[in-house]
Scaffold this motif. Structure first.
Motif, mmCIF file in Angstrom:
data_model
loop_
_atom_site.group_PDB
_atom_site.id
_atom_site.type_symbol
_atom_site.label_atom_id
_atom_site.label_comp_id
_atom_site.label_asym_id
_atom_site.label_seq_id
_atom_site.Cartn_x
_atom_site.Cartn_y
_atom_site.Cartn_z
ATOM 1 N N ILE A 129 0.881 -1.170 0.000
ATOM 2 C CA ILE A 129 0.000 0.000 0.000
ATOM 3 C C ILE A 129 0.913 1.212 0.000
ATOM 4 C CG2 ILE A 129 -1.831 1.240 1.203
ATOM 5 C CD1 ILE A 129 -2.737 -1.382 2.389
ATOM 6 N N VAL A 130 0.716 2.088 -0.964
ATOM 7 C CA VAL A 130 1.641 3.197 -1.192
ATOM 8 C C VAL A 130 1.026 4.501 -0.684
ATOM 9 C CG1 VAL A 130 3.036 4.408 -2.907
ATOM 10 C CG2 VAL A 130 2.524 1.973 -3.209
ATOM 11 N N TYR A 131 1.830 5.292 0.015
ATOM 12 C CA TYR A 131 1.370 6.543 0.622
ATOM 13 C C TYR A 131 2.271 7.706 0.200
ATOM 14 C CZ TYR A 131 -0.865 3.331 3.975
ATOM 15 O OH TYR A 131 -1.593 2.328 4.573
ATOM 16 N N TYR A 132 1.676 8.895 0.159
ATOM 17 C CA TYR A 132 2.491 10.106 0.022
ATOM 18 C C TYR A 132 3.218 10.337 1.350
ATOM 19 C CZ TYR A 132 0.210 11.353 -4.364
ATOM 20 O OH TYR A 132 -0.236 11.355 -5.664
ATOM 21 N N ALA A 142 6.025 2.928 0.909
ATOM 22 C CA ALA A 142 5.130 1.789 0.704
ATOM 23 C C ALA A 142 5.198 0.863 1.906
ATOM 24 C CB ALA A 142 5.502 1.039 -0.571
ATOM 25 N N TYR A 262 -8.943 -7.151 1.784
ATOM 26 C CA TYR A 262 -8.143 -7.117 0.552
ATOM 27 C C TYR A 262 -8.784 -7.948 -0.558
ATOM 28 C CZ TYR A 262 -4.568 -5.515 3.864
ATOM 29 O OH TYR A 262 -3.869 -4.841 4.843
ATOM 30 N N ASN A 346 -11.183 -1.868 -0.559
ATOM 31 C CA ASN A 346 -10.668 -2.925 -1.424
ATOM 32 C C ASN A 346 -11.536 -4.176 -1.402
ATOM 33 O OD1 ASN A 346 -8.252 -1.615 -2.377
ATOM 34 N ND2 ASN A 346 -7.435 -1.824 -0.317
ATOM 35 N N GLU A 427 -9.684 1.248 10.904
ATOM 36 C CA GLU A 427 -8.778 1.487 9.777
ATOM 37 C C GLU A 427 -7.665 0.459 9.730
ATOM 38 O OE1 GLU A 427 -7.305 5.400 9.312
ATOM 39 O OE2 GLU A 427 -9.260 6.368 9.529
ATOM 40 N N ASN A 429 -3.958 -0.549 9.213
ATOM 41 C CA ASN A 429 -2.718 0.187 9.447
ATOM 42 C C ASN A 429 -1.514 -0.730 9.250
ATOM 43 O OD1 ASN A 429 -0.687 1.893 10.148
ATOM 44 N ND2 ASN A 429 -1.341 2.233 12.257
ATOM 45 N N LYS A 469 -2.010 10.208 2.969
ATOM 46 C CA LYS A 469 -2.853 9.977 1.804
ATOM 47 C C LYS A 469 -2.346 8.783 1.006
ATOM 48 C CE LYS A 469 -4.579 12.252 -2.381
ATOM 49 N NZ LYS A 469 -4.506 13.477 -3.225
ATOM 50 N N ILE A 470 -3.276 7.909 0.608
ATOM 51 C CA ILE A 470 -2.918 6.719 -0.153
ATOM 52 C C ILE A 470 -2.848 7.043 -1.637
ATOM 53 C CG2 ILE A 470 -3.697 4.419 -0.837
ATOM 54 C CD1 ILE A 470 -4.871 4.052 1.907
ATOM 55 N N THR A 473 -3.131 2.763 -6.812
ATOM 56 C CA THR A 473 -2.199 1.760 -7.314
ATOM 57 C C THR A 473 -2.933 0.722 -8.150
ATOM 58 O OG1 THR A 473 -2.476 0.501 -5.256
ATOM 59 C CG2 THR A 473 -0.609 2.013 -5.379
#
Length: 495
Positions: A129-132, A142, A262, A346, A427, A429, A469-470, A473
């Motif tokens: 999971i990629v984040y800013y 990630a 997922y 997801n 959430e 995490n 923020k995600i 992807t």
């Protein structure tokens, strides 16, 4: 798939259309012929011409919203349209700027698409999971959400909670992060501590990714709680799922935490198999309605005239020669009183349908975040499914076409239009070091608390930035798919 059966039944349906239209379609005809006149075809290849014809006919006959898009079908003109894949995406049903159908797709590689939705792909075997990293800027970080068994990632020691800062020696950014998904070799720099990283090199391999991520049993105040984390409704995992449910039954499990955070969807057969093991035994024994499909006007009328049911009932025997599946869930019904469904954005399609189909019969409590909202069902049709004679040029083409909207026994589609709403918010995490199945993992903890478990200690993660923020992807091929194979399609047998 049973190609011969579908081709035969397709011919029956086309013949039914012929009563109205006066034409037949058992093979793809010369795309240069149009009411006796030959159009200029320019540089458009035979393959693209034929693909346009196939796409148009599939949408005219099968598509749930065929009337709504009828005015756009001329865009699939074999004489002028050079990109039928993009055109299908363009004309699939939308209401102004609101894209109603996000899933219908034409493909020129049906073999690869079929393999990928079955869990076979060339992969590193981990899901990031990629984040800013910062509010402004293009630097990313990630977090590994989960790792597939026997994958290159597992063999290299990757696990949930690992944080990727660099790839191939370069800071992870919006410019290079897609290499996490599409490269064949990669070196990941994992954060070890504030001032150190560890490099891990991976080579992608073609493999089956088992969607059964974790299963175990918890004892909560003398009550047995089962836990199953499942990431895709594929066909290969069905026997193992049956064994797991038998195990839960033998352990006296009465409540199940079903982790679908997922899980983007998959095959309806697998959905039905699970439902038969989760629903109250008396519901399965009496073969109550599990789901029902609402088709377009033509198919609805056709089924009505032929006396064909569009209802799926609970059952225990699943025998499908075309996919080499012969299993029974007769002795695998767990005897559940309640399900806690862990969902997220997801969670889509078959995940939502399974929970929806069980809602009229048992207590379902949803935990997590709003699900994706995939409320329709698709058929995977290759050109060889649709025609008796297929030119070599398009033998590997196919379409995943939305054919119906599913409803439960209460005639409701709870995830329509924007997804299932959780009863309790929680959430995911993946920054925390806890693995799936660890009672301290954030979303499982929320579910166990609802089941009555009391926690006294606090949890800490590697980096306290779960609100980052995600980044959008690539999704797995199965995401947003709810797939009915021909033998489950309610298409009538040839007379």
């Amino acid at each position: 798939m049973n190609f011969n059966r579908l081709k035969t039944t397709f011919s029956c349906i086309i013949l039914f259309v012929c009563i109205i239209s006066g034409c037949t379609r058992s093979e793809i005809t010369n795309p240069g012929e149009n009411n006796g006149k030959t159009k200029e075809t320019g540089n458009i290849t035979e393959e693209i011409k034929l693909a346009n014809i196939f796409a148009r006919e599939a949408l005219e006959i099968y598509y749930y919203w065929n009337k709504e898009i009828s005015g756009d079908l001329d865009k699939l003109d074999p004489a002028t349209n050079s990109d039928p894949i993009a055109t299908v995406e363009e004309i699939r049903y939308h209401d102004g700027e609101n894209q109603i159908d996000k899933w219908t797709m034409l493909t020129d590689n049906m073999e690869e698409f079929t393999s990928s939705v079955q869990g076979v792909s060339t992969t590193y075997g981990f899901t990031p999971i990629v984040y800013y990293k910062y509010e402004n800027g293009n630097e990313l970080i990630a977090a590994v959400a989960y790792v597939s068994k026997d994958s290159p990632a597992e063999k290299a020691g990757l696990k949930r909670g690992d944080l990727i800062e660099k790839i191939n020696g370069n800071i992870l950014t919006t410019e290079n992060y897609l290499d996490l998904y599409y490269s064949s070799e990669i070196t990941l720099s994992l954060i070890e501590s504030t001032n150190s990283t560890k490099d891990v090199s991976l080579t992608a391999t073609e493999m089956y990714e088992n969607p059964i991520l974790c299963h175990k049993t918890f004892d909560v105040n003398g009550k047995k709680i089962g836990y199953l984390a499942y990431s895709s409704f594929d066909l290969t995992s069905i026997p193992e799922l049956i064994d797991i449910c038998k195990e839960f039954k033998s352990e006296g499990v009465k409540e199940l935490i079903l982790d679908l955070r997922y899980n983007g969807g998959g095959y309806v057969i697998t959905e039905c198999v699970l439902a038969s093991m989760f629903a109250p035994q008396e519901v399965v024994t009496s073969k109550e309605i599990f789901e029902q499909e609402d088709y377009n006007e033509f198919f609805t009328e056709y089924y009505k005239k032929k006396g064909e049911s569009t209802v799926t009932r609970f059952e225990t025997e699943y025998n499908y020669k075309e996919i080499n599946l012969n299993v029974s869930t007769k002795d695998a019904n767990i005897g559940l009183d309640k399900i806690y469904g862990i969902i997220s954005g997801n969670s889509a399609s078959a995940s939502e349908a399974l929970l929806s189909g069980l809602m009229p019969y048992m207590d379902i409590e949803l935990i997590g975040q709003q699900s994706h909202g995939k409320y329709c069902t698709g058929w995977m049709l290759s050109t060889e499914d649709a025609y008796d004679k297929v030119p070599q040029a398009i033998k590997n083409w196919g379409i995943y076409v939305m054919v119906s909207i599913y409803k439960n026994a209460s005639n409701e589609t709870p995830c329509m239009p924007d997804g299932l709403i959780p009863d309790t918010e929680a959430e995911d995490n993946p920054f925390e070091p806890y693995q799936l199945g660890d009672e301290n993992e954030a979303m499982l903890k929320a579910a166990l608390e609802k089941a009555g478990k009391e926690y006294t200690s606090s949890r800490t993660g590697k980096i306290q930035t779960p609100k980052m923020k995600i980044v959008a992807t690539p999704k797995k091929a199965v995401f947003g798919r709810r797939i009915i194979i021909p033998s489950q399609s309610h298409m009538p047998d040839n007379e």
